[in-house]
Each structure stands twice: as structure tokens, then as C-alpha cells.
Design a protein around this motif. Sequence first.
Motif, PDB file in Angstrom:
ATOM      1  N   GLY A 108       0.826  -1.208   0.000  1.00  0.00           N
ATOM      2  CA  GLY A 108       0.000   0.000   0.000  1.00  0.00           C
ATOM      3  C   GLY A 108       0.857   1.253   0.000  1.00  0.00           C
ATOM      4  N   PRO A 128      -0.675   7.232   2.581  1.00  0.00           N
ATOM      5  CA  PRO A 128       0.124   7.993   3.558  1.00  0.00           C
ATOM      6  C   PRO A 128       0.922   7.102   4.523  1.00  0.00           C
ATOM      7  N   TYR A 129       0.308   6.045   5.025  1.00  0.00           N
ATOM      8  CA  TYR A 129       1.025   5.199   5.990  1.00  0.00           C
ATOM      9  C   TYR A 129       2.173   4.427   5.353  1.00  0.00           C
ATOM     10  N   ARG A 182      -3.553   5.803  -4.369  1.00  0.00           N
ATOM     11  CA  ARG A 182      -4.675   5.349  -5.208  1.00  0.00           C
ATOM     12  C   ARG A 182      -6.039   5.543  -4.525  1.00  0.00           C
ATOM     13  N   PHE A 183      -6.125   5.227  -3.244  1.00  0.00           N
ATOM     14  CA  PHE A 183      -7.420   5.354  -2.568  1.00  0.00           C
ATOM     15  C   PHE A 183      -7.906   6.800  -2.602  1.00  0.00           C
ATOM     16  N   TRP A 184      -7.026   7.709  -2.264  1.00  0.00           N
ATOM     17  CA  TRP A 184      -7.418   9.129  -2.253  1.00  0.00           C
ATOM     18  C   TRP A 184      -7.738   9.626  -3.654  1.00  0.00           C
ATOM     19  N   MET A 233     -12.090   8.533  -3.161  1.00  0.00           N
ATOM     20  CA  MET A 233     -12.665   9.635  -2.380  1.00  0.00           C
ATOM     21  C   MET A 233     -13.478  10.532  -3.315  1.00  0.00           C
ATOM     22  N   ARG A 281     -11.061  16.851   6.343  1.00  0.00           N
ATOM     23  CA  ARG A 281     -11.648  17.301   7.603  1.00  0.00           C
ATOM     24  C   ARG A 281     -10.547  17.702   8.574  1.00  0.00           C
ATOM     25  N   SER A 282      -9.418  17.009   8.491  1.00  0.00           N
ATOM     26  CA  SER A 282      -8.344  17.280   9.459  1.00  0.00           C
ATOM     27  C   SER A 282      -7.723  18.652   9.184  1.00  0.00           C
ATOM     28  N   ASN A 310       0.066  -4.202  -8.090  1.00  0.00           N
ATOM     29  CA  ASN A 310      -0.785  -4.575  -6.954  1.00  0.00           C
ATOM     30  C   ASN A 310      -0.334  -5.885  -6.358  1.00  0.00           C
ATOM     31  N   VAL A 311      -0.645  -6.071  -5.107  1.00  0.00           N
ATOM     32  CA  VAL A 311      -0.346  -7.351  -4.472  1.00  0.00           C
ATOM     33  C   VAL A 311      -1.566  -8.253  -4.613  1.00  0.00           C
ATOM     34  N   ALA A 369      -0.148  -1.887   4.913  1.00  0.00           N
ATOM     35  CA  ALA A 369      -0.573  -0.478   5.028  1.00  0.00           C
ATOM     36  C   ALA A 369      -1.611  -0.243   3.940  1.00  0.00           C
ATOM     37  N   PHE A 381      -5.754 -10.112  -0.412  1.00  0.00           N
ATOM     38  CA  PHE A 381      -4.383 -10.540  -0.707  1.00  0.00           C
ATOM     39  C   PHE A 381      -3.761 -11.367   0.431  1.00  0.00           C
ATOM     40  N   TYR A 399      -6.297   6.214  12.813  1.00  0.00           N
ATOM     41  CA  TYR A 399      -7.229   6.312  11.690  1.00  0.00           C
ATOM     42  C   TYR A 399      -6.847   7.473  10.777  1.00  0.00           C
ATOM     43  N   VAL A 441      -4.131  10.662   9.128  1.00  0.00           N
ATOM     44  CA  VAL A 441      -2.794  10.936   8.604  1.00  0.00           C
ATOM     45  C   VAL A 441      -1.856  11.356   9.742  1.00  0.00           C
TER      46      VAL A 441
HETATM   47  C1  FAD Z   1     -14.167   9.653   3.388  1.00  0.00           C
HETATM   48  C2  FAD Z   1     -12.909   9.711   4.202  1.00  0.00           C
HETATM   49  C3  FAD Z   1     -12.387  10.942   4.590  1.00  0.00           C
HETATM   50  C4  FAD Z   1     -11.218  11.014   5.332  1.00  0.00           C
HETATM   51  N1  FAD Z   1     -10.709  12.227   5.678  1.00  0.00           N
HETATM   52  C5  FAD Z   1      -9.566  12.285   6.376  1.00  0.00           C
HETATM   53  C6  FAD Z   1      -8.982  13.534   6.742  1.00  0.00           C
HETATM   54  O1  FAD Z   1      -9.503  14.582   6.448  1.00  0.00           O
HETATM   55  N2  FAD Z   1      -7.826  13.537   7.440  1.00  0.00           N
HETATM   56  C7  FAD Z   1      -7.204  12.383   7.797  1.00  0.00           C
HETATM   57  O2  FAD Z   1      -6.167  12.447   8.444  1.00  0.00           O
HETATM   58  N3  FAD Z   1      -7.724  11.192   7.475  1.00  0.00           N
HETATM   59  C8  FAD Z   1      -8.886  11.113   6.788  1.00  0.00           C
HETATM   60  N4  FAD Z   1      -9.414   9.906   6.455  1.00  0.00           N
HETATM   61  C9  FAD Z   1      -8.755   8.701   6.885  1.00  0.00           C
HETATM   62  C10 FAD Z   1      -7.755   8.333   5.797  1.00  0.00           C
HETATM   63  O3  FAD Z   1      -8.226   7.244   5.081  1.00  0.00           O
HETATM   64  C11 FAD Z   1      -6.448   8.033   6.390  1.00  0.00           C
HETATM   65  O4  FAD Z   1      -6.012   9.095   7.170  1.00  0.00           O
HETATM   66  C12 FAD Z   1      -5.347   7.738   5.374  1.00  0.00           C
HETATM   67  O5  FAD Z   1      -5.782   7.575   4.051  1.00  0.00           O
HETATM   68  C13 FAD Z   1      -4.745   6.479   5.859  1.00  0.00           C
HETATM   69  O6  FAD Z   1      -3.677   6.153   5.054  1.00  0.00           O
HETATM   70  P1  FAD Z   1      -3.375   4.633   4.702  1.00  0.00           P
HETATM   71  O7  FAD Z   1      -2.082   4.659   4.001  1.00  0.00           O
HETATM   72  O8  FAD Z   1      -3.509   3.804   5.929  1.00  0.00           O
HETATM   73  O9  FAD Z   1      -4.588   4.192   3.789  1.00  0.00           O
HETATM   74  P2  FAD Z   1      -4.933   4.595   2.260  1.00  0.00           P
HETATM   75  O10 FAD Z   1      -4.831   6.036   2.048  1.00  0.00           O
HETATM   76  O11 FAD Z   1      -6.221   3.932   1.958  1.00  0.00           O
HETATM   77  O12 FAD Z   1      -3.779   3.874   1.459  1.00  0.00           O
HETATM   78  C14 FAD Z   1      -3.698   2.486   1.356  1.00  0.00           C
HETATM   79  C15 FAD Z   1      -3.308   2.161  -0.049  1.00  0.00           C
HETATM   80  O13 FAD Z   1      -3.113   0.761  -0.155  1.00  0.00           O
HETATM   81  C16 FAD Z   1      -3.505   0.385  -1.433  1.00  0.00           C
HETATM   82  N5  FAD Z   1      -3.724  -1.051  -1.513  1.00  0.00           N
HETATM   83  C17 FAD Z   1      -4.741  -1.749  -0.972  1.00  0.00           C
HETATM   84  N6  FAD Z   1      -4.627  -3.043  -1.320  1.00  0.00           N
HETATM   85  C18 FAD Z   1      -3.529  -3.150  -2.080  1.00  0.00           C
HETATM   86  C19 FAD Z   1      -2.899  -4.228  -2.759  1.00  0.00           C
HETATM   87  N7  FAD Z   1      -3.409  -5.468  -2.718  1.00  0.00           N
HETATM   88  N8  FAD Z   1      -1.767  -3.988  -3.465  1.00  0.00           N
HETATM   89  C20 FAD Z   1      -1.252  -2.733  -3.523  1.00  0.00           C
HETATM   90  N9  FAD Z   1      -1.815  -1.673  -2.916  1.00  0.00           N
HETATM   91  C21 FAD Z   1      -2.936  -1.882  -2.209  1.00  0.00           C
HETATM   92  C22 FAD Z   1      -4.786   1.195  -1.672  1.00  0.00           C
HETATM   93  O14 FAD Z   1      -5.087   1.304  -3.037  1.00  0.00           O
HETATM   94  C23 FAD Z   1      -4.413   2.519  -1.052  1.00  0.00           C
HETATM   95  O15 FAD Z   1      -3.936   3.434  -1.994  1.00  0.00           O
HETATM   96  C24 FAD Z   1     -10.572   9.821   5.704  1.00  0.00           C
HETATM   97  C25 FAD Z   1     -11.088   8.582   5.323  1.00  0.00           C
HETATM   98  C26 FAD Z   1     -12.241   8.522   4.564  1.00  0.00           C
HETATM   99  C27 FAD Z   1     -12.753   7.164   4.150  1.00  0.00           C
END
Ligand code: FAD
Length: 408
Positions: A24, A27-28, A51-53, A57, A64-65, A120-121, A149, A337, A382, A384
Motif C-alpha cells: 500500500g 500515507p502510511y 490510489r485510494f485518495w 474519495m 476534515r483534518s 498490486n499485491v 498499510a 491478498f 485512523y 494521517v
Molecule cells: C471519506 C474519508 C475521509 C477522510 N478524511 C480524512 C482527513 O480529512 N484527514 C485524515 O487524516 N484522514 C482522513 N481519512 C482517513 C484516511 O483514510 C487516512 O487518514 C489515510 O488515508 C490512511 O492512510 P493509509 O495509508 O492507511 O490508507 P490509504 O490512504 O487507503 O492507502 C492504502 C493504499 O493501499 C492500497 N492497496 C490496498 N490493497 C492493495 C494491494 N493489494 N496492493 C497494492 N496496494 C494496495 C490502496 O489502493 C491505497 O492506496 C478519511 C477517510 C475517509 C474514508
Amino acid sequence: MGSFKGKGIGTMGNSVDCEVIVIGAGPYGLSAASHLRALGIEVLVLGEPMRFWANEMPEGMLLRSPREASTISDPRSELTLEAYEAASGTKPAVRVARKTFVDYGRWFQAKLGSDLDRRNVAQVHREGSVFKVTLSDGAVLTGRRVVVAAGVGPFKRSPKPFSDLSHSQVSHCYDGRRFADLGKRVAVIGAGQSALESAALLREAGAAVEVIARIPTLRWIGMHKRLHQLGPISRMLYSKHDVGPIGVSRLVAYPNLIFHIPLGLKDRIRTRAVRSAGAPWLIPRLPQVKMTTGRTVLSAREISGEVQLMLDDGSERRVDHVLLGTGYRVDISKYEFLSPSLVKEVRQLDGYPDVAAGFSTSVPGLHFIGATAARKFGPLLYFVAGTEFASKELALHVSRNRTRNGVN
Ligand SMILES: Cc1cc2nc3c(=O)[nH]c(=O)nc-3n(C[C@H](O)[C@H](O)[C@H](O)COP(=O)(O)OP(=O)(O)OC[C@H]3O[C@@H](n4cnc5c(N)ncnc54)[C@H](O)[C@@H]3O)c2cc1C
């Protein structure tokens, strides 16, 4: 960047392509990679950056943060949101736009350099003391450790009454659907930030929108404005991350402290900190949205091309589409996965991995960061803002434990 060519490093006996594989590139994952690499640990991040963002989104959403809680952590604090804005000529805005955040994450990744493979994994399983990671094109990489992550994408909650509706009639707020295509009459279910912001965006796209929520009245975050304006006193009451109400906000800023609180109390703190509420800057955008609170949808079915909703007061609604702002529920078995045998090996707490120091699990070498770690380390994970804590702890743990048996 592109496709990673395994280097076959011989860490502690078994040859592996990479010491740490991060699944993934959100951000994490990106933040973890920067901290691991700073400690001399070889790391490879898998997945399309942000990708998710970028894809799931809602278009037009704002974070919001607050700005100060929207920076992805790197070990030297050089890759901040402000540094990105300065480097790219982006005018700093009070509310960070989704697009700015996506571009910022991609810039962060580019600054990190070569340790990324966009594939992708498809599957991860354990073979002895190493992990075999199969990519979407069938290539297989081996790693001493795997850091999951992968975010909350697969955990979206879809309440039972909506389960018989087709994909064209129901979607989730973060399914990546274009709001302009959802129809003229849309019911939004839920009362959290994503439900309320989606309702505003739908209304602005020309739809007639009704929000239907179970809570008796809508809640708004940070309504005690004066308490936020008392200088040092405010800083004692609220952390800069702005997660949770007065006092709780300070506590959740210390995930290592939260970790030691008994689970029952910790759960109460977590649910209180992230209960359904909207940011007050949405209020002026919502007057034309009908708000129905204190009501539950009992059933939803298709009738002559429309969706019929029956509410618990006996009233009926007819809409073109139902948009679920019903949040998510962590359940690591939904990460397709992860091989079922690996999921089984991970000690869990109702779907959350039972993570310990360094985000390690009952499977040596397997780590989970981000939302999946929030049950043990609290609600900061939960957001960033939690990347700083998670990445530092993870990198230190890996660094301290790599010279003994390879993993711990
Ligand atoms: C609607 C919404 C609004 C939000 N607003 C905020 C905000 O304002 N401020 C804030 O701090 N947080 C906010 N969040 C929380 C936010 O999701 C997290 O802060 C942040 O995105 C977490 O980062 P992450 O890396 O854990 O997850 P993600 O950002 O989801 O990143 C994980 C990545 O892993 C990838 N992935 C998944 N499976 C696989 C695979 N099999 N192979 C390769 N890649 C893969 C995904 O495509 C994705 O890009 C919000 C969440 C939602 C749902």
C-alpha cells in the motif's frame, strides 16, 4: 520506480528480494518507507501511490483534518504539506483539497525515490521464515517482513436493508462514483463527515438530497469555538491533531499511553473520539438538504426503476440512488491478498489484528499500520496525523530486531 528487480539479499541466512515489503502506497505506507530507509533498512513499497485518495474519495472533497494534522511524516520533517506547497507553487488553503493532498502524497513518493513498485499485491503467504508476495502479474517477491498499510477500502459497511439493491442503485461514499451520475433524487444514509460532505457535494451537483440518520440530532465537530481560542490553555485541552473532544483529544495524541489502557475503556475512548459528526464549515452548504434524524431505514427495494425506502416511522421515500455514508468496520479477513491460512495465524480482536510493540503481530515479521492498528493504539491511527507515531515505532522496532533472528 516501476518494476522491482529482486536483489536476492541474504539477510540472516535465507535469501530474500527485500528486507521489508510494504503493501500500500498511501500515507502510511509511504511514511513508513521513509522512516525505515532512514535507518538503513531496505524497503519496497507496492501499489499505486495515493490510489485510494485519487480514485475512491469523492471529487471536490476537502480534508476534515486541520492543515497541521495533514502532513505525512518523514524522519527529517522535510516533506511536509507546506514544503510541497512551496515547491509546487500551490497556494496554501485553510482547508486542504483532496486533489492537493493526492498531489502532495505523490510528490512525497517521488522524493523518496526508487523504492516503489506500482504493481498490486495479489497474494501474501508465509513460507518458513519468509513471506512470498505474489503480484498482480504473477511475479513473486520474497521479503523478511511484510507491513500491511492497505487502508480501509475493503472494510466499507453496507447495512443489511440495502443488500438487495443493484450497484446502480446503491453505492458507498468512497466507491469513487461520480456524484453527478447518481441521479436527481439521492438519499444519503449516515451523519458523519463523509455522509454530510457527500450530501453537500450532491446538492451542489444539482441533486435533491435527503440525509437520513439514526442519531436524534446532527453533531458538529469543534462547536466549542472559544475553547479553541484560549492559547496555551487550549493547547492543554486539545492536541494539534484535533481528534476527539476536550481532554480525550490530548490523550489520543499519545498512542503508547492508549496502548496500556484496558481494552474496554480504550474502545470507549475510540468510539467517542470518532463518533458521527460533521465539520462546522459544512453547515452553510447544507440548508437545501433535507435532514431526517432519529430514523432508521427498515427496507430498501427496487420498484419500477426507483428505489423505495421504508422508514421506521412508516413513511416512504422514492429515490434514484442511495449513497451510504455508513463508515467502515475493520476486518482483516477482507484483505483479499492475505491468504486465509495467514489470516488465521494472526491473533485478532474482532477483526482487528492484535498488534503489539512496533505494530508486530502473532505472526513473526508481519505488521499492520494505519486504521487496522487503531483498536490497540487508539483513534489517532485512523488519521494521517498518526503516520509520525506509526512510522517511528515501526522503523525502530525493525531496526532493533533485525540483527538477532531476522524478525521478531
Ligand atoms: C471519506 C474519508 C475521509 C477522510 N478524511 C480524512 C482527513 O480529512 N484527514 C485524515 O487524516 N484522514 C482522513 N481519512 C482517513 C484516511 O483514510 C487516512 O487518514 C489515510 O488515508 C490512511 O492512510 P493509509 O495509508 O492507511 O490508507 P490509504 O490512504 O487507503 O492507502 C492504502 C493504499 O493501499 C492500497 N492497496 C490496498 N490493497 C492493495 C494491494 N493489494 N496492493 C497494492 N496496494 C494496495 C490502496 O489502493 C491505497 O492506496 C478519511 C477517510 C475517509 C474514508
